[in-house]
Structure formats: structure tokens, C-alpha cells
Design an enzyme around this catalytic site. Structure first.
Site, mmCIF file in Angstrom:
data_model
loop_
_atom_site.group_PDB
_atom_site.id
_atom_site.type_symbol
_atom_site.label_atom_id
_atom_site.label_comp_id
_atom_site.label_asym_id
_atom_site.label_seq_id
_atom_site.Cartn_x
_atom_site.Cartn_y
_atom_site.Cartn_z
ATOM 1 N N TYR A 513 -72.773 28.443 16.061
ATOM 2 C CA TYR A 513 -72.059 27.531 15.642
ATOM 3 C C TYR A 513 -70.729 28.015 16.036
ATOM 4 O O TYR A 513 -70.249 28.955 15.697
ATOM 5 C CB TYR A 513 -72.299 26.697 14.300
ATOM 6 C CG TYR A 513 -73.638 25.798 14.315
ATOM 7 C CD1 TYR A 513 -73.736 24.680 14.617
ATOM 8 C CD2 TYR A 513 -74.703 26.618 13.740
ATOM 9 C CE1 TYR A 513 -74.883 24.129 14.546
ATOM 10 C CE2 TYR A 513 -76.154 25.870 13.341
ATOM 11 C CZ TYR A 513 -76.128 24.692 14.032
ATOM 12 O OH TYR A 513 -77.126 24.030 14.101
ATOM 13 N N LEU A 538 -80.325 28.061 20.956
ATOM 14 C CA LEU A 538 -81.547 27.130 20.842
ATOM 15 C C LEU A 538 -80.891 26.068 19.859
ATOM 16 O O LEU A 538 -80.850 24.817 20.208
ATOM 17 C CB LEU A 538 -82.608 27.903 20.110
ATOM 18 C CG LEU A 538 -83.672 27.098 19.633
ATOM 19 C CD1 LEU A 538 -84.580 26.242 20.774
ATOM 20 C CD2 LEU A 538 -84.764 27.817 18.738
ATOM 21 N N ASP A 539 -80.741 26.339 18.424
ATOM 22 C CA ASP A 539 -80.009 25.569 17.556
ATOM 23 C C ASP A 539 -79.117 26.324 16.866
ATOM 24 O O ASP A 539 -79.411 27.053 15.957
ATOM 25 C CB ASP A 539 -81.319 25.079 16.634
ATOM 26 C CG ASP A 539 -80.874 24.132 15.617
ATOM 27 O OD1 ASP A 539 -79.562 23.749 15.466
ATOM 28 O OD2 ASP A 539 -81.647 24.169 14.597
ATOM 29 N N PRO A 540 -77.788 26.196 17.417
ATOM 30 C CA PRO A 540 -77.404 24.909 18.183
ATOM 31 C C PRO A 540 -77.482 25.528 19.902
ATOM 32 O O PRO A 540 -77.401 26.712 20.162
ATOM 33 C CB PRO A 540 -75.985 24.928 18.084
ATOM 34 C CG PRO A 540 -75.634 26.333 17.440
ATOM 35 C CD PRO A 540 -76.659 26.887 16.939
ATOM 36 N N ASP A 543 -81.059 22.080 21.442
ATOM 37 C CA ASP A 543 -81.080 20.634 20.719
ATOM 38 C C ASP A 543 -79.868 19.806 21.323
ATOM 39 O O ASP A 543 -80.144 18.485 21.410
ATOM 40 C CB ASP A 543 -80.863 21.055 19.502
ATOM 41 C CG ASP A 543 -79.789 21.821 18.898
ATOM 42 O OD1 ASP A 543 -79.236 22.680 19.846
ATOM 43 O OD2 ASP A 543 -79.314 21.725 17.930
#
Length: 861
Positions: A513, A538-540, A543
Site C-alpha cells: 500500500y 495481489l492485495d493491493p 484486486d
């Protein structure tokens, strides 16, 4: 025993010693401050791989004496292992030569020579070599090989030790000007030797000729003709010369490219039924073991455990096989340890005359408070936190080399990529980047064995040691030398890395992030023409790509987004989820446990919902049924409200939530831990690292407020039930057993350390990534649609050589984004998020090419 017999006290703890005599470089984390260390430091030429060691020595106020610089008034070394390095090196390369020729289809008498450490002493090794020589003299060398020529560079102790062993074979020496002739027409019942001195291969750039005095003063005026006049006709090169910065190299990287191309080699024999050799040069024993030195392409040493590597014209290094293109290289930097008794006596006798002088050293006192002899004073590299006057030039060498790596890559038409971190995620990232042979990749880690494994797995990748916390100057240098940095370090360190990237005009990619520190560098990065790309994991990451692709397509067709709900998580595969948490860790559990204490807020049907921190998040998980075969639950993840703006959902969105996926049972077990105080971030007296030893049972008894650690087991379980409602999870995790606790200060850190091994993935287990988006759409004709996006990826068990799902889904998008920046596809400058179609659509397309594909469902309401 010899020390005990002499009256010495033998002990493990060396902290009370003021002077420490060693041999090789000391691991940075084992350096004791304010001591005098006597070692071969390999720092006096500003060798890049050992600059972290030098930085740590300066920081820890260590006085460093380097044996290499104990010299007489004529500059001759007085303390060295040279002779036995030469002896061991020669034995090793004969052993390796046998294995290399066998792999190429030629059985030779060299197969009977083992590595140096297989023999009790050098006499036994020499006997084996004499036996080998006897077979050679009887004509037992295959005619398919042709005459073998051995070139010895230098005539010092190293070379002489090697030549003493070589003399046990049937040999004939020839001068350098005859080496081409014997390589083509020599007798195969003997070996040919050639000793090459400076005058044989060094000549002035202008006018030719060699003047030894002029060379000592002005080595930059000279070039080496070794790669043209000698190396093309050498079967084996034994390199034993001392190389100084600024001196010509015996063989440069371009030289190696030319010498190792089969089309450019001189005559090589062929024989019916036996394959031809790929090129004349078969092996190099770089006994000097000076990374990046006289043999430029050997930028790291081999080891006794892995003594050889094959280096080919494309700069690949293979340590696993003796078959294939390239030259076999042995570059062990501690060869004398293979003949330990003889080497110890030899070195000890040379060092002994200087020991009383050295022992007066007190690193806490100024250098001028001592009265060192000239040889000892001349060998002192650092003192009192700075370089000594004789070695201040090291700082200048480091400064001048800061941009060298980037410029060298540019000259070769390559871009330089620096990867910070060598954990699980790094492997697929390096794999993807490694496919482009126009990229030069360096991987850094504070755990050198991790980056070494990556470098071994992907030939041509360089491994470096770097502790970001302790070596910020070195971090700045590495960033400045690179075209792009990929930071896989913890989130909190990205601000520091980004700052150095902006200062060094270097692009940055992170999978984490965007944080405030990085965000604040936007204007500076734009001014420097630098891209700081964040949130491409991936996350973030994925997504974002999938959400934005759907949202923008809907809006382009006139639809309105009314709700957006997203859940994502990494899990063990169902068959590997057999523990109370239904969870496993491939990294430190601390972050995952700490997140369960986080606050969260989201929008639900037009209402702002806020969950306070401290554990409330685990109180109301939602059952997730979008994959009917899985028992899943989800809970909100921090602040979801900001994504209404970031995703451009519009004013009519009434629900916006981003959450975390876990198997059912996770939140219940976490809640038990929270109620018991096991996820407390505050220090606990029982967990002080220097406190008394305790067991998990004792800690649980204390957390329950009990004093009787011998309480009956069933009663203890009942006390747990009374306090937290259940005892099953705590019991199944082994926390009621008399297992020693590794005390880490706080309950959270102590539990994290325990779970990192207790719930670690084994090599036969696999993981799973699940991502779910639910998008509520209202179309112009009044129809409402609920669109579901599922992204499910399974990893491969490590024993099959595959990547985990988490590593794939973080490493590949980060690597793709890095390539897009380097290839000029992404030209946005400043702080960038992958929220524009030109970025996220290209990423999705390339992820699909790697088999990472999402599926969609649609239901009209």
C-alpha cells in the site's frame, strides 16, 4: 588440545578479549564493538560485496588489521597462506578437470584425483597425482582431447605452491611464445606448463614495451595482452596474481565472451565416437579469489561445498552440472582450510613475530596512543570509527564506483534492476525478469543465503548482502547504481527506499500500500523524472486491476455502480488447514495477528459503519458462500470508504466494503487469544529476553492470573473455559504444554515467533489465494445486475520446485510493472497507482498469459 597443553584457557565466549585473531571475514551481526580484529577483510580495494562489513566495522568502532597489508619495506607480503592456497587449488582443479572432461564424454586419469580436503595431508594428495601422471605417461589420455596446456599467472607463493604439485605430473615447460604451437602439435603423453610474468602480457598502451618501475607507479598506462596471446591456447589457467584497483585485468567479461564462443576458438581435436571439446579453455582455478578482480567475470567466490561453476559466454553460472557450455571455474577463497594442519603451522609461524606488537592494541584508545611497528601500523585499515590515513582512498573508490554498475549496464545495452528482499515472493519476480537477457538483476537480503539461493536458481543473477537498517549509505549507493528498484521489504521501509531512489534518479516498484512517506515524494519524483509505482501485488494489486476493469466497462456502457463488496485472502489449501486457526504462514505471522486488532470502517446501505480497534473486528465475521465448497468467513479490512473515491464509484454507491477472507473458525480462535492477552502489543515482565526461562504452560497460567503452575491439567482447561469460553484452540496449538518459550518482549511477538514454526507450510503443502468482487449495477433501463468476479489460484508445494500462490500473485504483477517502466510503456512520473486503463489492462493481459485468470458470474435481480 595443543592449546590446553600449552596452558591456555579455551572458552566459547570471546567478548572479554581485546584482540581477536581470525582468518576470514566475520559475519556482520557477530562483530563485537570496540575490539581489534585481525582478518583477511577483502575491503582494501573497495570490493562491493564486503562494503557492508567495512561499514559495520566503522560503525562499531572496531580497529581492523588486514594480514594482506603486513608488508616489508619493499612491499612484499610477510603473512600469507599463499603456498598452501596454491597447493590446494592445484589439487582441486585437477579433480574438477577430471569431472568436466568426463561430463563431455572423455574418461581421463584425472578422475583418480579427489578434492584437496579428501587427503590427510598434501603428501597423500601428491601421491594420487603421481599415480595420475603415471597413467598419462603411459598414453592413457584420450586422443580426442589433444594436448593439454596449463598456464600459471605470476611467480609468487601461490603460483609456486601450485607448480610444486604440477611437477608431480609428466610435464614440459614452454615459454609464452611457444604455447600456441604445443597446444596444436604437442605430445599427449605429457602436460605442458607455461609461467606467465608481467612482462609476458603487459605492454604500454602507447609504444608498447614494459617497464616494471613505471608500471608500479602508473599501471593505468598499461594493457594486458593475456586474452589475445595466451588465453586462447590455454587448457587450464591457474591464476595466482595479486590484482590492484586500476591495474589491467587478465580477462575481462568481453574477453570471456569471445574466448568461450566455439566459433572463435583455435583448432580442437575430434575423434570417432568422442565429442569435440566446446573450446580450448577447459578450466580456471582462480586461487587469488578476488571477486571482480583479475578474472573480471568471477564476481563471487565458489565454496568448498560447491567448489565449481560453469561460466558460459552468455554470463550464465551453473553450479549443478559439469555438462554444458562454458569453462569450469574454481574460485574458493579459503582453499588453505582444505589442508588445515599444514596451513595452520605455516601461517602461524609467519604471524607469530608480529603478535606481541598487535596485542598492545586497545581499540577504545586513539591510534596515536600506541607504538606499533611499521609493518603492523601499515596493515591497520580502520581505527576509532574512521579509515586510517593510508586507507582513506577507499572512500574515494566507493564514490567513483557508485554509477559504474549503471553505466556498464548501459554500455552493454542492459538495464539494471535491484531487488530488495529475497523471501518467498522474490522467486517468481526474479524468474519473470530473468527471461529478459537485457536486464542485469541484483538481489539483496540481510540473509545472504536467501539471495544466494535465488542467484543459484537463476544464472546471471547477482547476490548481495544488505541490512537496510544498518547500512543506509550502501542502500543509497545501490539505488543510485540501478535503473529500477523493486522493494519487497516491509511496508515501513518503503519511504526510505523511495527517498534514495528519487535522489539517485531511479524508478521504484513496490507491491505494498502507498504510505504517507512515499506519497510526500510526488513532486520531487516528478522533478527527477522518476516513477514511484505502488500497489502492484495481489492485495493491493490484482484486486485493483479486476475491480477497475469491471467498473470502467460498466460506466462506459452507461451503468451505475450501486454497491462494491470485495474480499481477498491467502489461505492454506483445504487439505492443509488442519489447525485451530485454519491458517498457515509463509512469512512472519506478526502482521496477520496485528491486523486482527485493527479498526475498520465501511459504508453499508448508505450508513457509515465503524469498528473500533482492540479486537472488535473478530466479533462479527460474515459467512461467505460464493464458493459453496469452501467454509469461508470474512471481516472488514481497515478503511474501505476511501475506495469509493479511488475507484471513481460515483455518488450513487450505497455500499463499499473491502475485507479479508479466512476459513471459518479463524476469528473464533483469534478471539480466544485476544481474551487471554496473547495478542497484546505491550511488554510483559515474564517475556523479557533476559528473564528466567519459562514454558508456554507457565505463561498461560500467569495470563489466567493463577500462581500454581502445577495445577491439574483438566482444571487448567476449565479455567480457560471460564475465562475465554473454550480451551480447544489454545490446547491444540500446544500452548498448555511444557514447551520452552522464546521470549520476545511482548505476547504478540512471542506468539508470532512460536506460530511461525508451529504453523509453517511444510515442503509438501500448498497454499491458496481467493479474491472475490461483488459489484451491484443499475442499468439505464432500470435492470439491476449483481456481477461476481472470482480469482482463485493454487500454489505448488516447494518440494516440486514450484511457487506458492501468494508468491505468484504478488511477484508476477510487480515484475510486469517493473518491465513496463523499463520498456517505456509506463511513462507517468511521480507517485503512481495502477488505476488507469493503460496500466491495469496491460497487467491483466500479461497475468492471463501466465495462467492467472479470473472468472465472472452475472445474476439479474
Amino acid at each position: 588440545q595443543a592449546y590446553l597443553n600449552a596452558g591456555a584457557v579455551v572458552q566459547e565466549d570471546i567478548s572479554e578479549a581485546s584482540v581477536i585473531f581470525g582468518v576470514k571475514q566475520v559475519p556482520v551481526d557477530q562483530l563485537i564493538p570496540s575490539k581489534t580484529y585481525c582478518i583477511f577483510s577483502h575491503t582494501i580495494k573497495a570490493q562491493e560485496t564486503n562494503m557492508p562489513l567495512l561499514d559495520a566495522i566503522l560503525e562499531k568502532n572496531i580497529r581492523l588489521l588486514d594480514y594482506e597489508k603486513i608488508m616489508d619495506e619493499n612491499g612484499q607480503r610477510l603473512v600469507a597462506f599463499g603456498k598452501y592456497a596454491g597447493v590446494a587449488g592445484m589439487v582441486n582443479i585437477l579433480h574438477g578437470l577430471g569431472l568436466r572432461l568426463l561430463a563431455l564424454g572423455h574418461h581421463t586419469p584425472f578422475m583418480h584425483v579427489g578434492p584437496a580436503h579428501n587427503y590427510r595431508n598434501s603428501s597423500m594428495a601428491r601421491q594420487a597425482i603421481r599415480d595420475c601422471g603415471y597413467e598419462i605417461s603411459l598414453g592413457m589420455m584420450p586422443s580426442s582431447i589433444g594436448p593439454l596446456t596449463f598456464v600459471f599467472s605470476g611467480s609468487g607463493n601461490v603460483s609456486q605452491g601450485a607448480q610444486e604439485v604440477f611437477a608431480e605430473l609428466p610435464i614440459e615447460y614452454v615459454p609464452p611464445e611457444m604455447i600456441q604451437k604445443v597446444s596444436e602439435h604437442g605430445n599427449q603423453n605429457k602436460l605442458y606448463g607455461c609461467e606467465v610474468s608481467r612482462a609476458d602480457h603487459l605492454e604500454r598502451r602507447e609504444g608498447g614495451g614494459f617497464d616494471p618501475q613505471e608500471y608500479e607507479q602508473y599501471p593505468e598506462r598499461y594493457i594486458s595482452t593475456f586474452s589475445r596471446k595466451i588465453a586462447p591456447f590455454a587448457s587450464v589457467i591457474i591464476n595466482g596474481i595479486y590484482w590492484a584497483v586500476g591495474s589491467p585485468k587478465l580477462m575481462t567479461i568481453p574477453d570471456a565472451k569471445n574466448l568461450l564462443r566455439p566459433a572463435n576458438t583455435p583448432w580442437l581435436p575430434t575423434s570417432r565416437g568422442a565429442p569435440a571439446l566446446p573450446h580450448r579453455m577447459l578450466a580456471i582455478c582462480d586461487i587469488s579469489a578476488d571477486p571482480g578482480g583479475s578474472i573480471e567475470f568471477m564476481n563471487e567466490c565458489t565454496t568448498i561445498d560447491t567448489p565449481f561453476c560453469l561460466y558460459d559466454a552468455d554470463r550464465n553460472k551453473d553450479t549443478k552440472s559439469f555438462k554444458g557450455p562454458g569453462v569450469l571455474v574454481c574460485s574458493i577463497d579459503n582453499m588453505p582450510t582444505q589442508l588445515p594442519r599444514e596451513s595452520t603451522d605455516f601461517f602461524g609461524d609467519l604471524l607469530y613475530p608480529f603478535t606481541m606488537d598487535i596485542l598492545q592494541s586497545d581499540a577504545t584508545k586513539p591510534l596515536d596512543a600506541h607504538n606499533f611497528s611499521e609493518p603492523v601500523y601499515g596493515a591497520l585499515i580502520t581505527s576509532n570509527g574512521r579509515l586510517t590515513p593510508n586507507y582513506e582512498y577507499i572512500s574515494e573508490l566507493r564514490e567513483s564506483s557508485r554509477s559504474r554498475h549503471k553505466s556498464e549496464c548501459s554500455m552493454e545495452g542492459k538495464k539494471s534492476v535491484l531487488v530488495l528482499g529475497a523471501g518467498f515472493v522474490s522467486a517468481p519476480l526474479v524468474e519473470y525478469l530473468h527471461r529478459d537477457d537485457k536486464l542485469s538483476i541484483r538481489v539483496c537480503s540481510h540473509l545472504k543465503e536467501e539471495s544466494d539461493r535465488l542467484a543459484d536458481r537463476y544464472p546471471g543473477v547477482d547476490s548481495l548482502y544488505l541490512d537496510v537498517h544498518d547500512n543506509k549509505d550502501h542502500l543509497a549507493e545501490l539505488c543510485a547504481e540501478s535503473d529500477l528498484v523493486v522493494s519487497l521489504l516491509p511496508y515501513s521501509l518503503h519511504g526510505l527506499v523511495a527517498k534514495h531512489c528519487v535522489q539517485g534518479n531511479t524508478h521504484l516498484v513496490t507491491a505494498s500500500y502507498l504510505n504517507d512517506e512515499v506519497s510526500a515524494l510526488d513532486e520531487e519524483a516528478k522533478a527527477a523524472g522518476v516513477t514511484l509505482m505502488n500497489e502492484v501485488g495481489l492485495d493491493p494489486g490484482i484486486d485493483h486491476f479486476l475491480a477497475l476493469d469491471c467498473i470502467h466497462n460498466v460506466q462506459k456502457q452507461g451503468g451505475v455502480i450501486e454497491s462494491f463488496v470485495s474480499y481477498c485472502g491467502g489461505l492454506p489449501a483445504p487439505e492443509n488447514s488442519d489447525n485451530p486457526l485454519r491458517y498457515k504462514f509463509s512469512w512472519s505471522p506478526r502482521g496477520a495477528l496485528l491486523n486482527t486488532l485493527s479498526a475498520a470502517k465501511y459504508i453499508s446501505k448508505g450508513q457509515l459503519v465503524e469498528i473500533s480497534g482492540g479486537g472488535d473486528l473478530m466479533s462479527a465475521p460474515k459467512d461467505l458462500t460464493f464458493l459453496p465448497g469452501f467454509a469461508l468467513e470474512g471481516f472488514p479490512n481497515r478503511d474501505s470508504t476511501k475506495y469509493s473515491h479511488l475507484y471513481g464509484l460515483g455518488t450513487q454507491v450505497h455500499t463499499c466494503l473491502r475485507g479479508t477472507i479466512r476459513y471459518k473458525g479463524f476469528s473464533e480462535c483469534i478471539k480466544e487469544m485476544q481474551l487471554l492477552g496473547l495478542i497484546d502489543t505491550e511488554p510483559h515482565t515474564m517475556l523479557h529476553p533476559n528473564g528466567p526461562e519459562i514454558t508456554w504452560r507457565q505463561l498461560i497460567v500467569s495470563l489466567l492470573g493463577l500462581t500454581d503452575t502445577s495445577i491439574f491439567y483438566e482444571n487448567l482447561k476449565q479455567k480457560l473455559v471460564d475465562r475465554i469460553g473454550s480451551s480447544a484452540g489454545i490446547e491444540q496449538l500446544g500452548l498448555l504444554e511444557d514447551i520452552p518459550v522464546k521470549k520476545m518482549g511482548t505476547p504478540l511477538d512471542t506468539l508470532s515467533h512460536y506460530l511461525s514454526s508451529k504453523l509453517a507450510f511444510t515442503e509438501t503443502e500448498r497454499d491458496l489465494v481467493i479474491l472475490r468482487h461483488e459489484v451491484g449495477i443499475r442499468w439505464n433501463d432500470g435492470r439491476r445486475e449483481e456481477r461476481g468476479i472470482n480469482f482463485v489460484v493454487y500454489g505448488q508445494p516447494s518440494h516440486k520446485g514450484g511457487h506458492s500462490a501468494m508468491a505468484l500473485t504478488v511477484g508476477f504483477p510487480a515484475a510486469i510493472a517493473a518491465k513496463m517502466i523499463l520498456d517505456g510503456e509506463i511513462q507517468h512520473r511521480g507517485v503512481v497507482l495502477p488505476f488507469t486503463p493503460d496500466i491495469y489492462r496491460a497487467l491483466l493481459t500479461r497475468l492471463e498469459a501466465e495462467g492467472l485468470v479470473a472468472t465472472e458470474t452475472s445474476k439479474l435481480l
